[in-house]
Design a protein around this motif. Structure first.
Motif, PDB file in Angstrom:
ATOM      1  N   ASP A   4     -27.901   3.161  80.961  1.00  0.00           N
ATOM      2  CA  ASP A   4     -28.263   1.983  81.460  1.00  0.00           C
ATOM      3  C   ASP A   4     -29.563   1.736  82.368  1.00  0.00           C
ATOM      4  OD1 ASP A   4     -25.744   1.226  79.286  1.00  0.00           O
ATOM      5  OD2 ASP A   4     -24.400   0.880  81.179  1.00  0.00           O
TER       6      ASP A   4
ATOM      7  N   VAL B 251     -37.103   2.133  80.277  1.00  0.00           N
ATOM      8  CA  VAL B 251     -38.101   2.286  79.751  1.00  0.00           C
ATOM      9  C   VAL B 251     -38.436   1.182  78.363  1.00  0.00           C
ATOM     10  CG1 VAL B 251     -38.266   3.751  77.178  1.00  0.00           C
ATOM     11  CG2 VAL B 251     -37.362   5.071  78.931  1.00  0.00           C
ATOM     12  N   ALA B 252     -37.307   0.185  78.596  1.00  0.00           N
ATOM     13  CA  ALA B 252     -37.801  -1.292  78.235  1.00  0.00           C
ATOM     14  C   ALA B 252     -38.756  -1.461  78.735  1.00  0.00           C
ATOM     15  CB  ALA B 252     -36.880  -2.123  77.858  1.00  0.00           C
ATOM     16  N   GLY B 253     -39.295  -1.516  80.233  1.00  0.00           N
ATOM     17  CA  GLY B 253     -40.064  -2.502  80.777  1.00  0.00           C
ATOM     18  C   GLY B 253     -41.455  -1.040  80.727  1.00  0.00           C
ATOM     19  N   ASN B 254     -41.175   0.218  80.425  1.00  0.00           N
ATOM     20  CA  ASN B 254     -42.949   0.816  80.594  1.00  0.00           C
ATOM     21  C   ASN B 254     -42.350   2.058  78.965  1.00  0.00           C
ATOM     22  OD1 ASN B 254     -43.598   0.678  83.660  1.00  0.00           O
ATOM     23  ND2 ASN B 254     -41.387   0.999  83.619  1.00  0.00           N
ATOM     24  N   PRO B 255     -42.288   1.110  77.967  1.00  0.00           N
ATOM     25  CA  PRO B 255     -42.528   2.769  76.727  1.00  0.00           C
ATOM     26  C   PRO B 255     -42.659   3.173  76.527  1.00  0.00           C
ATOM     27  CG  PRO B 255     -42.794   0.108  75.811  1.00  0.00           C
ATOM     28  CD  PRO B 255     -42.928  -0.003  77.393  1.00  0.00           C
TER      29      PRO B 255
ATOM     30  N   ARG C  49     -31.793   4.216  82.271  1.00  0.00           N
ATOM     31  CA  ARG C  49     -33.133   4.639  81.951  1.00  0.00           C
ATOM     32  C   ARG C  49     -32.912   3.352  80.946  1.00  0.00           C
ATOM     33  NH1 ARG C  49     -35.483   8.134  79.064  1.00  0.00           N
ATOM     34  NH2 ARG C  49     -36.324  10.288  79.168  1.00  0.00           N
ATOM     35  N   ARG C  50     -32.482   3.177  79.896  1.00  0.00           N
ATOM     36  CA  ARG C  50     -32.914   2.442  79.200  1.00  0.00           C
ATOM     37  C   ARG C  50     -33.636   0.633  79.357  1.00  0.00           C
ATOM     38  NH1 ARG C  50     -28.106   3.649  75.259  1.00  0.00           N
ATOM     39  NH2 ARG C  50     -27.195   2.416  77.339  1.00  0.00           N
ATOM     40  N   TYR C  51     -33.311   0.786  80.551  1.00  0.00           N
ATOM     41  CA  TYR C  51     -34.032  -0.234  82.077  1.00  0.00           C
ATOM     42  C   TYR C  51     -35.547  -0.079  81.790  1.00  0.00           C
ATOM     43  CZ  TYR C  51     -34.666  -3.572  85.745  1.00  0.00           C
ATOM     44  OH  TYR C  51     -35.622  -4.094  86.539  1.00  0.00           O
TER      45      TYR C  51
ATOM     46  N   SER D 187     -40.515   6.931  77.175  1.00  0.00           N
ATOM     47  CA  SER D 187     -39.462   7.509  76.554  1.00  0.00           C
ATOM     48  C   SER D 187     -39.234   8.821  76.123  1.00  0.00           C
ATOM     49  CB  SER D 187     -39.562   6.281  75.207  1.00  0.00           C
ATOM     50  OG  SER D 187     -40.783   7.319  74.585  1.00  0.00           O
TER      51      SER D 187
END
Length: 82
Positions: free
Chosen positions: A55, A61-65, A57-59, A68
């Motif tokens: 969760d 990456v969502a702000g910094n694609p 890590r996804r958070y 990924s």
């Protein structure tokens, strides 16, 4: 002339506004960039450490694609109580 004393200690944090756990995660794209973020959260009932890691890590990456495909350099998840 009046003098006021400066406050030399920080006020106590309001823990009611913070999550039950504190986390730190560092991701790195070797030779390109690294990013360290931190915060607090309260994991969902029944969540595992792994679920919580994903969760977070996804958070990030969502702000910094661009992160990924980054490598995990550091991860810590601990109780937010001292």
């Amino acid at each position: 002339m009046t003098t006021q004393n400066a406050q030399t200690t920080a006020p106590a944090p309001d823990l009611a506004k913070q999550g039950s756990h504190h986390w730190v995660l560092t991701l790195e794209l070797p030779g390109r960039m690294s990013a360290t973020q931190y915060g607090t959260l309260t994991p969902a009932v029944g969540a595992t450490r792994y679920d919580t890691f994903l969760d977070i890590r996804r958070y990030i990456v969502a702000g910094n694609p661009e992160l990924s495909t980054a490598n995990v350099v550091f991860f810590a998840l601990e109780s937010n109580q001292l």
